[in-house]
Scaffold this active site. Structure first.
Site, PDB file in Angstrom:
ATOM      1  N   SER A 137       0.944  -1.001   0.208  1.00  0.00           N
ATOM      2  CA  SER A 137      -0.041  -0.242   0.400  1.00  0.00           C
ATOM      3  C   SER A 137       0.666   1.415   0.238  1.00  0.00           C
ATOM      4  O   SER A 137       1.959   1.299   0.564  1.00  0.00           O
ATOM      5  CB  SER A 137      -0.835   0.067   1.575  1.00  0.00           C
ATOM      6  OG  SER A 137      -0.956   1.243   1.672  1.00  0.00           O
ATOM      7  N   TYR A 150      -1.064  -0.278  10.281  1.00  0.00           N
ATOM      8  CA  TYR A 150      -1.449  -1.319   8.746  1.00  0.00           C
ATOM      9  C   TYR A 150      -0.404  -0.703   7.901  1.00  0.00           C
ATOM     10  O   TYR A 150       0.051  -1.482   7.420  1.00  0.00           O
ATOM     11  CB  TYR A 150      -2.695  -0.040   8.604  1.00  0.00           C
ATOM     12  CG  TYR A 150      -3.044  -0.472   6.860  1.00  0.00           C
ATOM     13  CD1 TYR A 150      -3.349  -1.966   6.458  1.00  0.00           C
ATOM     14  CD2 TYR A 150      -2.745   0.491   6.225  1.00  0.00           C
ATOM     15  CE1 TYR A 150      -3.897  -1.865   4.634  1.00  0.00           C
ATOM     16  CE2 TYR A 150      -3.015   0.202   4.020  1.00  0.00           C
ATOM     17  CZ  TYR A 150      -3.397  -1.186   4.253  1.00  0.00           C
ATOM     18  OH  TYR A 150      -3.835  -0.506   2.763  1.00  0.00           O
TER      19      TYR A 150
HETATM   20  N1  LIG Z   1      -8.395  -0.673  -1.928  1.00  0.00           N
HETATM   21  C1  LIG Z   1      -7.415  -0.377  -1.527  1.00  0.00           C
HETATM   22  O1  LIG Z   1      -7.304   1.620  -1.146  1.00  0.00           O
HETATM   23  C2  LIG Z   1      -6.175  -0.133  -1.431  1.00  0.00           C
HETATM   24  C3  LIG Z   1      -4.980   0.347  -1.002  1.00  0.00           C
HETATM   25  C4  LIG Z   1      -3.861  -0.445  -1.225  1.00  0.00           C
HETATM   26  C5  LIG Z   1      -3.608  -1.560  -0.685  1.00  0.00           C
HETATM   27  N2  LIG Z   1      -4.990  -2.338  -0.884  1.00  0.00           N
HETATM   28  C6  LIG Z   1      -4.597  -3.803  -0.161  1.00  0.00           C
HETATM   29  O2  LIG Z   1      -4.674  -4.294  -1.431  1.00  0.00           O
HETATM   30  C7  LIG Z   1      -5.397  -5.778  -0.817  1.00  0.00           C
HETATM   31  C8  LIG Z   1      -7.138  -5.674  -1.154  1.00  0.00           C
HETATM   32  O3  LIG Z   1      -7.671  -5.192  -1.022  1.00  0.00           O
HETATM   33  P1  LIG Z   1      -9.230  -4.655  -1.607  1.00  0.00           P
HETATM   34  O4  LIG Z   1      -9.362  -2.816  -1.274  1.00  0.00           O
HETATM   35  O5  LIG Z   1      -9.210  -5.699  -2.681  1.00  0.00           O
HETATM   36  O6  LIG Z   1      -9.879  -4.819  -0.293  1.00  0.00           O
HETATM   37  P2  LIG Z   1     -11.319  -5.905  -0.474  1.00  0.00           P
HETATM   38  O7  LIG Z   1     -12.622  -5.932  -1.469  1.00  0.00           O
HETATM   39  O8  LIG Z   1     -12.107  -5.712   1.324  1.00  0.00           O
HETATM   40  O9  LIG Z   1     -10.990  -7.513  -0.735  1.00  0.00           O
HETATM   41  C9  LIG Z   1     -10.018  -7.841   0.306  1.00  0.00           C
HETATM   42  C10 LIG Z   1      -9.949 -10.017   0.499  1.00  0.00           C
HETATM   43  O10 LIG Z   1      -9.260 -10.015   1.596  1.00  0.00           O
HETATM   44  C11 LIG Z   1     -10.201 -11.388   2.091  1.00  0.00           C
HETATM   45  N3  LIG Z   1      -9.167 -10.955   3.279  1.00  0.00           N
HETATM   46  C12 LIG Z   1      -9.890  -9.954   4.407  1.00  0.00           C
HETATM   47  N4  LIG Z   1      -9.033 -10.469   6.074  1.00  0.00           N
HETATM   48  C13 LIG Z   1      -8.833 -11.367   5.464  1.00  0.00           C
HETATM   49  C14 LIG Z   1      -8.468 -12.361   5.693  1.00  0.00           C
HETATM   50  N5  LIG Z   1      -7.942 -11.945   7.670  1.00  0.00           N
HETATM   51  N6  LIG Z   1      -7.920 -14.161   5.435  1.00  0.00           N
HETATM   52  C15 LIG Z   1      -8.057 -13.981   4.532  1.00  0.00           C
HETATM   53  N7  LIG Z   1      -9.340 -13.637   3.820  1.00  0.00           N
HETATM   54  C16 LIG Z   1      -9.052 -12.377   4.166  1.00  0.00           C
HETATM   55  C17 LIG Z   1     -11.201 -10.390   2.055  1.00  0.00           C
HETATM   56  O11 LIG Z   1     -12.900 -12.333   2.165  1.00  0.00           O
HETATM   57  P3  LIG Z   1     -13.385 -11.500   2.851  1.00  0.00           P
HETATM   58  O12 LIG Z   1     -14.384 -10.532   2.372  1.00  0.00           O
HETATM   59  O13 LIG Z   1     -14.442 -13.020   3.052  1.00  0.00           O
HETATM   60  O14 LIG Z   1     -12.732 -10.614   4.677  1.00  0.00           O
HETATM   61  C18 LIG Z   1     -11.093 -10.185   1.076  1.00  0.00           C
HETATM   62  O15 LIG Z   1     -11.656 -11.382  -0.318  1.00  0.00           O
HETATM   63  C19 LIG Z   1      -5.212  -5.672   1.007  1.00  0.00           C
HETATM   64  O16 LIG Z   1      -4.235  -5.753   0.995  1.00  0.00           O
HETATM   65  C20 LIG Z   1      -4.734  -3.762   1.223  1.00  0.00           C
HETATM   66  O17 LIG Z   1      -4.637  -3.748   2.373  1.00  0.00           O
HETATM   67  C21 LIG Z   1      -6.240  -1.637  -0.368  1.00  0.00           C
END
Ligand SMILES: NC(=O)c1ccc[n+]([C@@H]2O[C@H](COP(=O)([O-])OP(=O)(O)OC[C@H]3O[C@@H](n4cnc5c(N)ncnc54)[C@H](OP(=O)(O)O)[C@@H]3O)[C@@H](O)[C@H]2O)c1
Length: 252
Positions: A137, A150
């Site tokens: 991130s 985080y």
């Molecule tokens: N969106 C942003 O702006 C952003 C920015 C920088 C980095 N990121 C990173 O990108 C990655 C994906 O995020 P996203 O925004 O796509 O979020 P998201 O839509 O919430 O997707 C997260 C995924 O990870 C799974 N997950 C979360 N906690 C988990 C756990 N403890 N064990 C197993 N699975 C878990 C969720 O499953 P469930 O729904 O079943 O929990 C879901 O499939 C993350 O690492 C996040 O930190 C996101």
């Protein structure tokens, strides 16, 4: 020819957001796929979108027992893995005065410790030419008030990607990271913040962003495809920023 023909991929956190968009793209590019998530209903909805050939497994990313069980099942199904995309992560505010030890440990366990041990346990299945991708991130490059734990977990990942990049390239295995900025995902929109605070943050980000918008998960997935495929054969221990330029103006 499809970029991932004949390849097998495991995407943690593949049931929504960046992970699900990547799963769809990897599938379209010919990969055989396993995805994980925590919530069984969300996982099943994703599996229906991806089709019956996709293995969808409930697995807690921060739990070593779950990680071992997951890799055993994936191993039975695929025997070897070409792409390990460690994308599951949790983002929660951790104001200094209010954060508990439990919350600190949980964020570090899911975002950092689980990634390290998934790579360790998956290693016997990874062959020369395999690609490991970790989602970090842009918070790992700047001060992020109220999200210090985080941000630190993602900074730890960046360091780990460099060290393991060097460790594993001798075996022909590449380790790299994708570093997203603000991406319009289910996860982002579920951030545990009061509605007005959340809206103010969103508006502020859009205003400061050079591109004046959030990214789409599909835009991150295209970079994941690059790192997953042989197109990135000479990219090792690198972290690719996908943020519409916002870290250029937010960093000192
Ligand atoms: N969106 C942003 O702006 C952003 C920015 C920088 C980095 N990121 C990173 O990108 C990655 C994906 O995020 P996203 O925004 O796509 O979020 P998201 O839509 O919430 O997707 C997260 C995924 O990870 C799974 N997950 C979360 N906690 C988990 C756990 N403890 N064990 C197993 N699975 C878990 C969720 O499953 P469930 O729904 O079943 O929990 C879901 O499939 C993350 O690492 C996040 O930190 C996101």
């Amino acid at each position: 020819m499809n970029k991932l023909s004949g390849k097998t991929a495991l995407i943690t956190g593949g049931s929504s957001g960046i992970g699900l968009a990547s799963a769809k793209l990897f599938l379209a590019e010919g990969a055989r796929l396993a995805i994980t998530g925590r919530d069984p209903e969300r996982l099943e909805t994703a599996r229906q979108q991806l089709g019956d050939d996709t293995l969808a497994l409930v697995s807690e990313a921060g739990c070593l027992n779950d990680i071992e069980a997951l890799l055993e099942q994936v191993g039975q199904h695929f025997q070897t893995l070409d792409i390990l995309f460690l994308n599951a992560g949790i983002a929660e505010p951790t104001p200094l005065e209010l954060t508990t030890e439990d919350q600190f440990d949980r964020i570090m366990r899911v975002n950092f410790k689980g990634v390290f041990f998934t790579i360790q346990k998956a290693l016997p299945m990874l062959k020369p030419g395999a690609s490991i991708i970790v989602t970090t991130s842009i918070t790992n490059r700047s001060g992020t008030p109220n999200f210090s734990v985080y941000a630190a977990s993602k900074a730890a990942l960046r360091s780990m990607v460099q060290s393991l990049g060097l460790t594993l390239i001798g075996q022909g295995i590449r380790v790299n990271a994708i570093n997203p900025g603000p991406i319009d995902t289910e996860g982002f929109n579920r951030l545990p913040l009061p509605g007005d605070v959340f809206q103010a943050i969103k508006t502020d980000i859009e205003g400061r962003s050079p591109i004046k918008r959030f990214g789409a998960p599909e835009e991150v997935a295209k970079v994941a495809l690059f790192l997953a495929s042989d197109d990135s054969a000479y990219v090792v221990g690198e972290e690719i920023v996908v943020d519409g330029g916002i870290s250029l103006v937010c960093l000192p």
